[in-house]
Design a protein around this motif. Structure first.
Motif, PDB file in Angstrom:
ATOM      1  N   ASP A 286       0.820  -1.201   0.000  1.00 11.56           N
ATOM      2  CA  ASP A 286       0.000   0.000   0.000  1.00 11.56           C
ATOM      3  C   ASP A 286       0.862   1.261   0.000  1.00 11.56           C
ATOM      4  O   ASP A 286       2.074   1.215   0.232  1.00 11.56           O
ATOM      5  CB  ASP A 286      -0.961  -0.004   1.185  1.00 11.56           C
ATOM      6  N   GLU A 287       0.212   2.394  -0.248  1.00 12.62           N
ATOM      7  CA  GLU A 287       0.945   3.655  -0.385  1.00 12.62           C
ATOM      8  C   GLU A 287       1.615   4.074   0.915  1.00 12.62           C
ATOM      9  O   GLU A 287       2.689   4.687   0.913  1.00 12.62           O
ATOM     10  CB  GLU A 287       0.010   4.767  -0.864  1.00 12.62           C
ATOM     11  N   GLU A 288       1.012   3.735   2.052  1.00 11.39           N
ATOM     12  CA  GLU A 288       1.621   4.087   3.339  1.00 11.39           C
ATOM     13  C   GLU A 288       3.001   3.462   3.475  1.00 11.39           C
ATOM     14  O   GLU A 288       3.967   4.139   3.860  1.00 11.39           O
ATOM     15  CB  GLU A 288       0.715   3.639   4.490  1.00 11.39           C
ATOM     16  N   ARG A 319      -1.473  -5.214 -10.256  1.00  9.23           N
ATOM     17  CA  ARG A 319      -2.921  -5.120 -10.099  1.00  9.23           C
ATOM     18  C   ARG A 319      -3.650  -5.776 -11.282  1.00  9.23           C
ATOM     19  O   ARG A 319      -4.632  -6.506 -11.084  1.00  9.23           O
ATOM     20  CB  ARG A 319      -3.342  -3.658  -9.940  1.00  9.23           C
TER      21      ARG A 319
END
Length: 326
Positions: A286-288, A319
């Motif tokens: 994820d982007e975090e 994806r």
């Protein structure tokens, strides 16, 4: 004449059928592909599985896996010696420094290190004033160790970190009593516990980190996007096979392709049990976590400008591949 016509027709049909059969058996030309890997550890397992189970060949690829040091994977990418590199952390640092590489697939998003101490040390807090061995200053093991100490209320400046070299060297230093604790990866962490040392904590409880992944150049992404898609899809198929088929995964770990220190039969099931939940079916983080990894690299590299995630990561292929595999 009728008999001759029948025989001639039969000959033509047989000849045509034989020609079609030979055409069907003619081997399809495979695209040669080279992947540079920094080790034969469990985090690299999906690439070997994809090759051995024919997933790369299903994508029209003849994959060669080449063992090289982590920094060399980026150099090899830029020099064209390999098309993909599996040292994701090194690729992140290079991209933050301005090198035109991108991480296009992730294998695991949690570290595989345990904090292991001498038997007489029973808590992380007791490490104040002690010596902790790591592979190197600024290495992932030191970064994870600092985070773990802080999570337990111990300031990193209250311990002494010693950069000792490859992963087996800190373990030998622990055995000889030269250090009080160290961070050991699978399966050395299991060997250490079996030898009487104490597991104080698992770094994955306080940190996330990309270990294992695929990086390639921006040029390949732009010029050969179909190749990137096929490589990522084969890798995700391997990850799903490992997660879904316990028997296969354990037997593969017992085999000769991975570098499992010690008795493979003794450690195989424990390695599989520890790794299985870490493998990412999505092939992406994820982007975090992307921003956390960029921030860690930026502390060392100090880029002139802030680095956005898209400058380092491109999980669009993962994806898409994940969608087609559902």
């Amino acid at each position: 004449m009728r008999l001759f016509a029948i025989l001639l027709s039969s000959f033509i049909l047989i000849h045509a059928s034989t020609k079609d059969a030979f055409a069907a058996e003619k081997p399809v030309k495979l695209t040669p592909l080279r992947i540079g890997v920094p080790s034969r550890s469990a985090t690299i397992m999906p690439f070997f599985v994809a090759r051995e189970r024919g997933f790369f060949r299903d994508e029209g690829i003849e994959a060669e896996i080449i063992l090289m040091k982590a920094p060399q994977t980026v150099q090899a990418l830029l020099g064209g010696s390999v098309e993909f590199g599996a040292a994701a952390g090194t690729a992140v640092s290079a991209a933050v420094g301005g090198v035109e590489v991108r991480v296009v697939a992730a294998v695991v998003d949690k570290p595989t290190f345990d904090l292991i101490s001498q038997p007489g040390i029973t808590t992380v807090e007791q490490l104040r004033g002690k010596k902790i061995g790591v592979s190197g200053v600024g290495a992932l093991s030191e970064i994870l160790g600092r985070r773990l100490l802080l999570a337990h209320g111990v300031r990193p400046d209250q311990v002494t970190f010693l950069g000792l070299g490859p992963r087996h060297v800190p373990y030998m230093a622990l055995k000889t009593g030269t250090i009080d604790a160290t961070l050991l990866q699978i399966p050395l962490n299991f060997a250490a516990v079996d030898d009487g040392f104490r597991k104080l904590a698992y770094t994955g409880d306080t940190s996330r980190s990309l270990q294992g992944g695929l990086a390639t150049t921006k040029a390949i992404i732009s010029q050969r996007p179909d190749l990137v898609t096929r490589v990522v899809r084969a890798t995700l198929r391997a990850i799903r096979l490992i997660r879904d088929d316990r028997k296969f995964g354990v037997e593969f770990i017992k085999g000769p392709l991975l570098d499992i220190e010690g008795d493979r039969n003794r450690f195989a099931e424990r390695v599989y049990n520890a790794m299985r939940p870490l493998f990412l079916e999505s092939g992406a983080i994820d982007e975090e976590l992307q921003r956390e990894m960029i921030a860690d690299a930026a502390q060392r590299i100090k880029p002139a400008q802030p680095v956005p995630p898209e400058r380092v990561f491109d999980f669009s292929f993962a994806r898409k591949a994940s969608e087609t595999l559902r």
